[in-house]
Design an enzyme around this catalytic site. Structure first.
Site, short mmCIF file in Angstrom:
data_model
loop_
_atom_site.label_atom_id
_atom_site.label_comp_id
_atom_site.label_asym_id
_atom_site.label_seq_id
_atom_site.Cartn_x
_atom_site.Cartn_y
_atom_site.Cartn_z
N MET A 160 -1.11 3.33 10.96
CA MET A 160 -2.44 3.80 10.60
C MET A 160 -3.45 2.79 11.12
SD MET A 160 -3.84 5.01 6.86
CE MET A 160 -3.24 3.56 6.00
N TYR A 441 -5.29 -4.34 0.68
CA TYR A 441 -5.22 -3.29 1.69
C TYR A 441 -5.12 -1.89 1.09
CZ TYR A 441 -0.02 -4.14 1.66
OH TYR A 441 1.29 -4.33 1.35
N GLU A 442 -5.32 -0.90 1.99
CA GLU A 442 -5.42 0.52 1.63
C GLU A 442 -6.56 0.78 0.64
OE1 GLU A 442 -3.99 2.29 3.57
OE2 GLU A 442 -2.55 0.85 4.34
N GLY A 443 -7.67 0.10 0.85
CA GLY A 443 -8.82 0.22 -0.04
C GLY A 443 -8.71 -0.81 -1.13
#
Length: 589
Positions: A160, A441-443
């Site tokens: 991603m 990470y991932e928001g």
């Protein structure tokens, strides 16, 4: 050494998160408890016997970059091959492309075990599974036919690509560009950073999902498109062919998860003399890429939450084992000769029980989120809408609370080890290092709290969260009417915690209705923890009602830790003004 807690995982899935009633009702067709138990048992064996022994090698050796190629630590390539040969990557993948289509609940339970054994290993397949879901929902049939089967099997891995140096979490600031070509493809130019498993030698192709802007795209997030950019272009026969114009220019030297290659990726720079421009294919519609990517991101957020649970479990096991071996001082309840194992000391017991409790409530929240995802997928009409709302409500809790407690529990694990925890020999420090990335990470977890307050509290016209609280209150009532003496003051503690939650929820909803968003956001982070603790207390009680051997542990949480909800409510309700006043002192002119 990590030992997969298969029995506790199965209990939480079945009796706390709701899998057993769903199996009994035939919700998942002919899936039964025997198959569930067999999958969990074999996943636990593989995690314990195959993955965990390579953790230390990965941590000490790390991934190595040379001439734009990344070599994984010794033994990891062979481990990954055994893992995909076991069918683990395909566990919850779509049947039409070789997946087993098992419930998300089983997928995240197995994911917990991979990450407990070695978080740097478990994170790689996480991105592949997210790429599978994004392609399955949004890609053209041609792209699905060419890529999905090999991604589902794990023969190829996915990534991603969001973050850029100037953008960070602000996707509106992305600069990577995509130029249309005459053959229906696009040429991608730009730089992406912090790309997990962006380059490695585990598979013979890597499929990058890349956010970029078209030349005439609107400004901000409304102008972002999503593209599939393979490391190697795929021929008509489905095999990797010519190298695409994308390469890894650097590896980050990280605090933890050393064996996970975190890459800087360059697109369209004329790699190895190629004509500049990485060849990519549009996924979904032009300028609608963020919606496609959020399919992958929501998958990843739950998976990252499982990393928090996983590290907490590993740290707890390590600390309990050490506390039973290490002898120091005298203890009032120890009748043996010489110094007592430190597990006999009340303060050590408090730390260990806190670690266990936080781990278990994070597991229950995350598995309940997975259960809601599963029921939304198999339901229809109002029921599907209800479970989608429940999954959306629980996702920020699963991601943020679980990763926060991953750090908190790993830190307590270091404390239990004392001075031995601060050196690398025991492995306690390594878990603390690994855990620290997950809240970022991932928001980031602050973003998860913002999402909870601004997007999730309004679900169902603002009533869905109150329905959730009512379900938790029913558990507290069942504790009270059970008349089990071992519960002590558990019912009273649950009632107080849920009352704190109700007051804080109503307060934030009023602020939002009045347009006072800034004040609401000042309480977002404490509110997320408040919801998680209150829900976690009810989940522990649900488990204790199903298995009375868990009553004492539930009581410990209720009478020792759940009282934090009162202070969190005060931070939500009264903290905004002082935060704003003090915050102004931090701002430079």
């Amino acid at each position: 050494m990590y030992l997969a807690p298969v029995e506790d995982i199965a209990f939480t899935l079945k009796h706390v998160a709701g899998l057993k009633p769903a199996l009994d009702d035939g919700t998942f067709g002919d899936l039964g408890e025997d198959l569930v138990d067999a999958v969990l048992s074999e996943a636990g064996r593989f995690a314990t016997e195959e993955v965990a022994p390579l953790y230390k090698i990965g941590d000490e050796h790390g991934a190595v970059l040379k001439d734009a190629a990344v070599t994984m630590p010794p033994g990891w390539k062979e481990l990954y091959r055994r893992w995909i040969d076991g069918g683990w990557n395909a566990l919850s993948g779509p049947e039409g492309y070789g997946g087993q289509a098992l419930p998300t609940m089983l997928g995240v339970a197995a994911l917990e075990m991979w990450n407990s054994a070695a978080m740097a290993f478990g994170i790689g397949p996480t991105l592949t599974m997210g790429a599978v879901e994004a392609l399955d929902k949004h890609a053209s049939e041609e792209l699905k036919a060419k890529y999905l089967a090999k991604l589902v099997s794990g023969e190829w891995m996915g990534t991603m690509n969001l973050t850029e140096p100037q953008a960070g979490s602000d996707l509106a600031a992305l600069r990577t560009r995509a130029e249309p070509a005459r053959d229906g493809t696009y040429r991608i130019f730009g730089q992406k950073i912090f790309i997990t498993y962006g380059e490695h030698d585990l598979t013979d192709n890597i499929v990058h999902l890349v956010l970029a802007r078209l030349p005439d795209a609107p400004a901000g997030t409304r102008g972002i498109s999503l593209f599939l950019v393979p490391k190697f272009l795929v021929g008509a026969d489905g095999s990797p062919g010519a190298r695409n114009d994308v390469f890894c220019s650097g590896l980050e030297h990280k605090l933890g998860i050393h064996a996970s290659p975190t890459c800087t990726m360059i697109y369209g720079d004329g790699f190895q003399g190629a004509k500049p421009g990485a060849i990519g294919w549009l996924i979904g519609e032009e300028n609608k890429g963020l919606a496609c990517m959020f399919t992958m991101m929501n998958n990843a957020r739950l998976a990252v939450g499982m990393q928090g649970v996983a590290v907490a479990e590993a740290a707890t096991q390590k600390a309990i084992a050490y506390a039973n071996e290490r002898r120091q001082g005298k203890a009032a309840d120890y009748a043996g000769a010489g110094m007592a194992p430190i597990v006999h000391h009340p303060d050590v017991q408090r730390n260990l029980l806190t670690m266990k409790a936080l781990t278990q409530i994070a597991r229950a929240i995350s598995y309940s989120c997975a259960h809601a995802i599963d029921l939304a997928r198999v339901s229809s009409g109002d029921q599907a809408a209800h479970w989608r709302d429940r999954a959306n409500l629980l996702t920020p809790l699963a991601k943020a609370f679980s990763t926060d407690i991953g750090v908190e529990v790993a830190s307590l694990g270091v404390q239990v080890h004392g001075g031995m925890g601060f050196i690398e020999e025991t492995g306690a420090a390594a878990l603390y290092r690994d855990a620290r990335i997950a809240p970022i990470y991932e928001g980031t977890n602050g973003i998860q709290a913002i999402d909870l307050v601004t997007r999730k509290l309004p679900l169902g016209g603002g009533e869905h969260v109150h329905g959730f609280i009512a379900e938790l209150a029913a558990v507290a009532s069942a504790v009270r009417t059970s008349n089990l003496e071992g519960f002590g003051h558990t019912a009273d503690a649950l009632d107080r915690g849920l009352d704190d939650l109700t007051q804080a929820t109503c307060f934030l909803q009023r602020l939002s209705a009045d347009g006072r968003t800034g004040e609401a956001l000042a309480g977002a982070t404490p509110y997320l923890r408040l919801v998680s603790l209150a829900a976690g207390g009810a989940y522990l009680a649900r488990g204790a009602l199903a298995d009375h051997g868990r009553v004492a542990f539930c009581r410990f949480f209720a009478e020792n830790l759940l009282g934090e909800t009162s202070a969190l409510k005060e931070r939500v309700v009264d903290g905004a003004a002082s935060l704003a006043a003090a915050g102004r002192t931090l701002i430079s002119a």
